[in-house]
Design a protein around this motif. Structure first.
Motif, PDB file in Angstrom:
ATOM      1  N   ILE A  73      16.056  50.705  63.518  1.00  0.00           N
ATOM      2  CA  ILE A  73      16.668  50.409  64.816  1.00  0.00           C
ATOM      3  C   ILE A  73      18.323  50.346  64.757  1.00  0.00           C
ATOM      4  O   ILE A  73      18.897  49.766  65.659  1.00  0.00           O
ATOM      5  N   CYS A  74      18.861  50.307  63.547  1.00  0.00           N
ATOM      6  CA  CYS A  74      19.996  50.044  63.325  1.00  0.00           C
ATOM      7  C   CYS A  74      20.896  51.200  63.381  1.00  0.00           C
ATOM      8  O   CYS A  74      20.411  52.387  63.226  1.00  0.00           O
ATOM      9  N   PRO A  75      22.309  51.081  63.549  1.00  0.00           N
ATOM     10  CA  PRO A  75      23.175  52.188  63.663  1.00  0.00           C
ATOM     11  C   PRO A  75      23.077  53.128  62.520  1.00  0.00           C
ATOM     12  O   PRO A  75      22.686  52.634  61.581  1.00  0.00           O
ATOM     13  N   ASP A  76      23.313  54.187  62.644  1.00  0.00           N
ATOM     14  CA  ASP A  76      22.974  55.529  61.498  1.00  0.00           C
ATOM     15  C   ASP A  76      24.067  54.912  60.529  1.00  0.00           C
ATOM     16  O   ASP A  76      25.056  54.556  60.409  1.00  0.00           O
ATOM     17  N   SER A  77      23.375  55.358  59.192  1.00  0.00           N
ATOM     18  CA  SER A  77      23.930  55.090  57.871  1.00  0.00           C
ATOM     19  C   SER A  77      24.035  53.557  57.324  1.00  0.00           C
ATOM     20  O   SER A  77      24.187  53.156  56.279  1.00  0.00           O
ATOM     21  N   LEU A  78      23.413  52.461  58.320  1.00  0.00           N
ATOM     22  CA  LEU A  78      22.836  51.507  57.629  1.00  0.00           C
ATOM     23  C   LEU A  78      21.431  51.506  57.228  1.00  0.00           C
ATOM     24  O   LEU A  78      20.515  51.339  57.903  1.00  0.00           O
ATOM     25  N   GLU A  79      21.506  51.803  55.792  1.00  0.00           N
ATOM     26  CA  GLU A  79      20.223  52.048  55.215  1.00  0.00           C
ATOM     27  C   GLU A  79      19.603  50.825  54.445  1.00  0.00           C
ATOM     28  O   GLU A  79      18.508  51.213  53.821  1.00  0.00           O
ATOM     29  N   TYR A  80      20.320  49.872  53.988  1.00  0.00           N
ATOM     30  CA  TYR A  80      19.691  48.732  53.291  1.00  0.00           C
ATOM     31  C   TYR A  80      19.789  47.501  54.018  1.00  0.00           C
ATOM     32  O   TYR A  80      20.535  47.417  54.595  1.00  0.00           O
ATOM     33  N   ALA A  81      18.736  46.865  53.787  1.00  0.00           N
ATOM     34  CA  ALA A  81      18.485  45.592  54.233  1.00  0.00           C
ATOM     35  C   ALA A  81      18.198  44.479  53.199  1.00  0.00           C
ATOM     36  O   ALA A  81      17.613  44.708  52.186  1.00  0.00           O
ATOM     37  N   PHE A  82      18.506  43.344  53.390  1.00  0.00           N
ATOM     38  CA  PHE A  82      18.452  42.130  52.660  1.00  0.00           C
ATOM     39  C   PHE A  82      17.898  40.939  53.501  1.00  0.00           C
ATOM     40  O   PHE A  82      18.840  40.479  54.434  1.00  0.00           O
ATOM     41  N   PHE A  83      17.087  40.394  53.627  1.00  0.00           N
ATOM     42  CA  PHE A  83      16.568  39.245  54.541  1.00  0.00           C
ATOM     43  C   PHE A  83      16.926  37.978  53.977  1.00  0.00           C
ATOM     44  O   PHE A  83      16.891  37.610  52.950  1.00  0.00           O
ATOM     45  N   THR A  84      17.216  37.147  55.003  1.00  0.00           N
ATOM     46  CA  THR A  84      18.086  35.558  54.511  1.00  0.00           C
ATOM     47  C   THR A  84      16.970  34.993  55.697  1.00  0.00           C
ATOM     48  O   THR A  84      16.084  35.201  56.470  1.00  0.00           O
ATOM     49  N   ASN A  85      17.490  33.530  55.555  1.00  0.00           N
ATOM     50  CA  ASN A  85      16.637  32.421  56.617  1.00  0.00           C
ATOM     51  C   ASN A  85      17.418  32.169  57.645  1.00  0.00           C
ATOM     52  O   ASN A  85      16.959  31.484  58.493  1.00  0.00           O
ATOM     53  N   SER A  86      18.794  32.372  57.632  1.00  0.00           N
ATOM     54  CA  SER A  86      19.579  32.125  58.799  1.00  0.00           C
ATOM     55  C   SER A  86      20.934  32.926  59.008  1.00  0.00           C
ATOM     56  O   SER A  86      21.272  33.651  57.788  1.00  0.00           O
ATOM     57  N   GLY A  87      21.453  32.824  60.199  1.00  0.00           N
ATOM     58  CA  GLY A  87      22.834  33.636  60.344  1.00  0.00           C
ATOM     59  C   GLY A  87      23.777  33.422  59.232  1.00  0.00           C
ATOM     60  O   GLY A  87      24.440  34.121  58.773  1.00  0.00           O
ATOM     61  N   ALA A  88      23.949  31.945  58.952  1.00  0.00           N
ATOM     62  CA  ALA A  88      24.994  31.586  58.089  1.00  0.00           C
ATOM     63  C   ALA A  88      24.604  32.143  56.732  1.00  0.00           C
ATOM     64  O   ALA A  88      25.767  32.366  56.184  1.00  0.00           O
ATOM     65  N   GLU A  89      23.325  32.275  56.196  1.00  0.00           N
ATOM     66  CA  GLU A  89      23.289  32.959  55.032  1.00  0.00           C
ATOM     67  C   GLU A  89      23.556  34.369  55.076  1.00  0.00           C
ATOM     68  O   GLU A  89      24.035  34.790  54.012  1.00  0.00           O
ATOM     69  N   SER A  90      23.243  34.996  56.006  1.00  0.00           N
ATOM     70  CA  SER A  90      23.759  36.387  56.254  1.00  0.00           C
ATOM     71  C   SER A  90      25.386  36.473  56.415  1.00  0.00           C
ATOM     72  O   SER A  90      25.588  37.523  55.424  1.00  0.00           O
ATOM     73  N   THR A  91      25.937  35.584  56.870  1.00  0.00           N
ATOM     74  CA  THR A  91      27.580  35.380  56.737  1.00  0.00           C
ATOM     75  C   THR A  91      27.943  35.431  55.239  1.00  0.00           C
ATOM     76  O   THR A  91      28.836  35.976  54.625  1.00  0.00           O
ATOM     77  N   GLU A  92      27.131  34.595  54.467  1.00  0.00           N
ATOM     78  CA  GLU A  92      27.675  34.246  53.024  1.00  0.00           C
ATOM     79  C   GLU A  92      27.410  35.550  52.210  1.00  0.00           C
ATOM     80  O   GLU A  92      28.203  35.892  51.516  1.00  0.00           O
ATOM     81  N   LEU A  93      26.399  36.323  52.461  1.00  0.00           N
ATOM     82  CA  LEU A  93      25.978  37.456  51.594  1.00  0.00           C
ATOM     83  C   LEU A  93      27.081  38.728  52.077  1.00  0.00           C
ATOM     84  O   LEU A  93      27.653  39.242  51.196  1.00  0.00           O
ATOM     85  N   ALA A  94      27.281  38.689  53.289  1.00  0.00           N
ATOM     86  CA  ALA A  94      28.329  39.587  53.883  1.00  0.00           C
ATOM     87  C   ALA A  94      29.751  39.343  53.178  1.00  0.00           C
ATOM     88  O   ALA A  94      30.543  40.376  52.592  1.00  0.00           O
ATOM     89  N   LEU A  95      30.250  37.920  52.889  1.00  0.00           N
ATOM     90  CA  LEU A  95      31.303  37.875  52.227  1.00  0.00           C
ATOM     91  C   LEU A  95      31.326  38.070  50.833  1.00  0.00           C
ATOM     92  O   LEU A  95      32.421  38.387  50.046  1.00  0.00           O
ATOM     93  N   LYS A  96      30.109  37.847  50.169  1.00  0.00           N
ATOM     94  CA  LYS A  96      29.944  38.145  48.753  1.00  0.00           C
ATOM     95  C   LYS A  96      30.044  39.550  48.311  1.00  0.00           C
ATOM     96  O   LYS A  96      30.520  40.206  47.615  1.00  0.00           O
TER      97      LYS A  96
END
Length: 384
Positions: A73-96
């Protein structure tokens, strides 16, 4: 004023210890399906009876199926997912991921909110949240929202790869949608620098603004997208990062670079799968689009009537069911929040814009609940 104690919830309502029902227009965007949606609750109960947590050694099939369901259901070419516990954790991974992909600089936007953990706080704009924890990351600079010239200047001042992070619609910033020109310029500059365009859809995604993702309206595919809030239907904490193959490559090369003991637990992923099914099968984006227009129009009508007799004006800003009520000052916003509470309507404050009270109701409000909201708003305005 003593705050009531919540004891149960169902649909669009929360019940306190005295049996009083409150229309829940708060929750910071979590409850797009309301409380305890039966399909989500059923999926979680079934997973608990099967296997609530993963060994983290063997392959868990729920992780595979939930990942596919999310990227589908995501925009095309977003093909990989990594699940976290919270939005802040997702931000941390994006910055990494930005660092791992060689981005030496990060550009964020004024009015932004991406969380309060150390990295997330580095790209969150409000000084009151940042000051006690300085120094934060020193490679972050902020540009004024929708200021294309400032954006170009910021990129020009950076050498090497640049990561840009923004919310297509700033929720905590007071419900401001970024401009088409600003976002497209940011995307073009990211491509030019061979950096990453990071789209924070933690609050604006999953039908909240009337499309599955707010970025859909911009015709832009990000390199990395952050997901959270409504991902598990308001039942179990769950968030995620989705990314292109190129952006995710550093983790594919060494999976030990990032991990989470509880992120992507089977019970959270069961909730996420059921939530996505409800969003798609019940056409929640269409419901949000129609309901958001109706609510915004009626609240605007009430506010305009109020504005004819009061010097401090009230403004309504809305994107689907992400609705901001701007009353100009923090004190008036606080009074409006308390006044609506006295009318048994719960709201959300705006963490990066203290003058705006937000409504983030579920997509399944009844006509009776809508009438309650409108009447409560009219009464509450007269008390600020």
């Amino acid at each position: 004023m003593n705050l009531p104690i919540e004891t149960s919830a169902k649909g669009a309502e929360i019940i306190d210890e005295n049996g009083q029902a409150y229309l829940d227009c708060g929750g910071f965007g979590v409850f797009i399906l309301g409380h305890r949606h039966p399909q989500v609750v059923s999926a979680v109960k079934a997973q608990i009876d099967c296997m609530p947590m993963s060994s983290r050694t063997l392959i868990n099939p729920v992780l595979a199926s939930a990942s596919k369901k999310l990227v589908d259901i995501c925009p095309d070419s977003l093909e990989y997912a990594f699940f976290t516990n919270s939005g802040a954790e997702s931000t941390e991974l994006a910055l990494k991921l930005a660092r791992a992909n060689g981005c030496e600089h990060v550009i964020a936007v004024t009015g932004s909110y991406h969380g309060k953990s150390l990295g997330a706080l580095s790209v969150t704009h409000r000084d009151e949240f940042r000051a006690p924890f300085m120094p934060l990351f020193n490679n972050v600079r902020f540009v004024e929202r929708d200021n294309v010239s400032a954006l170009e200047a910021a990129f020009d001042s950076c050498t090497g790869k640049v990561a840009f992070i923004a919310e297509p619609v700033q929720g905590e910033g007071g419900v401001y949608a970024l401009s088409y020109e600003f976002m497209h310029k940011a995307k073009a500059l990211c491509v030019q620098s061979q950096g990453l365009f990071i789209c924070d859809e933690i609050q604006s995604g999953l039908a909240r603004t009337g499309s599955m993702w707010a970025i859909d309206k911009f015709d832009i595919t990000p390199d990395v997208m952050l997901v959270g809030k409504g991902l598990s239907g308001g039942v179990v904490p769950c968030a995620a990062v989705v990314a292109t193959e190129a952006a995710f490559a550093p983790l594919n090369q060494d999976f030990m670079l990032h991990s989470s003991t509880f992120g992507g637990s089977p019970i959270a992923l069961a909730a996420a799968e059921a939530t996505i099914d409800v969003l798609v099968n019940e056409k929640v984006t269409d419901r949000v689009k129609a309901l958001g227009k109706k609510i915004a129009a009626r609240l605007t009508q009430i506010a305009e009537k109020y504005n004819t007799t009061h010097p401090q004006k009230v403004t309504i800003r809305a994107q689907g069911l992400l609705i901001g009520i701007d009353v100009q000052t923090p004190s008036r916003a606080g009074q409006l929040t308390l006044s609506l509470l006295s009318q048994h309507v719960l709201t959300s404050h705006s963490l990066s814009n203290a003058s705006t009270v937000r409504l983030t109701p579920c997509a399944f409000l009844s006509d009776q609940q809508l009438t309650h909201l409108y009447d409560a708003f009219a009464v509450a305005l007269e008390k600020i």
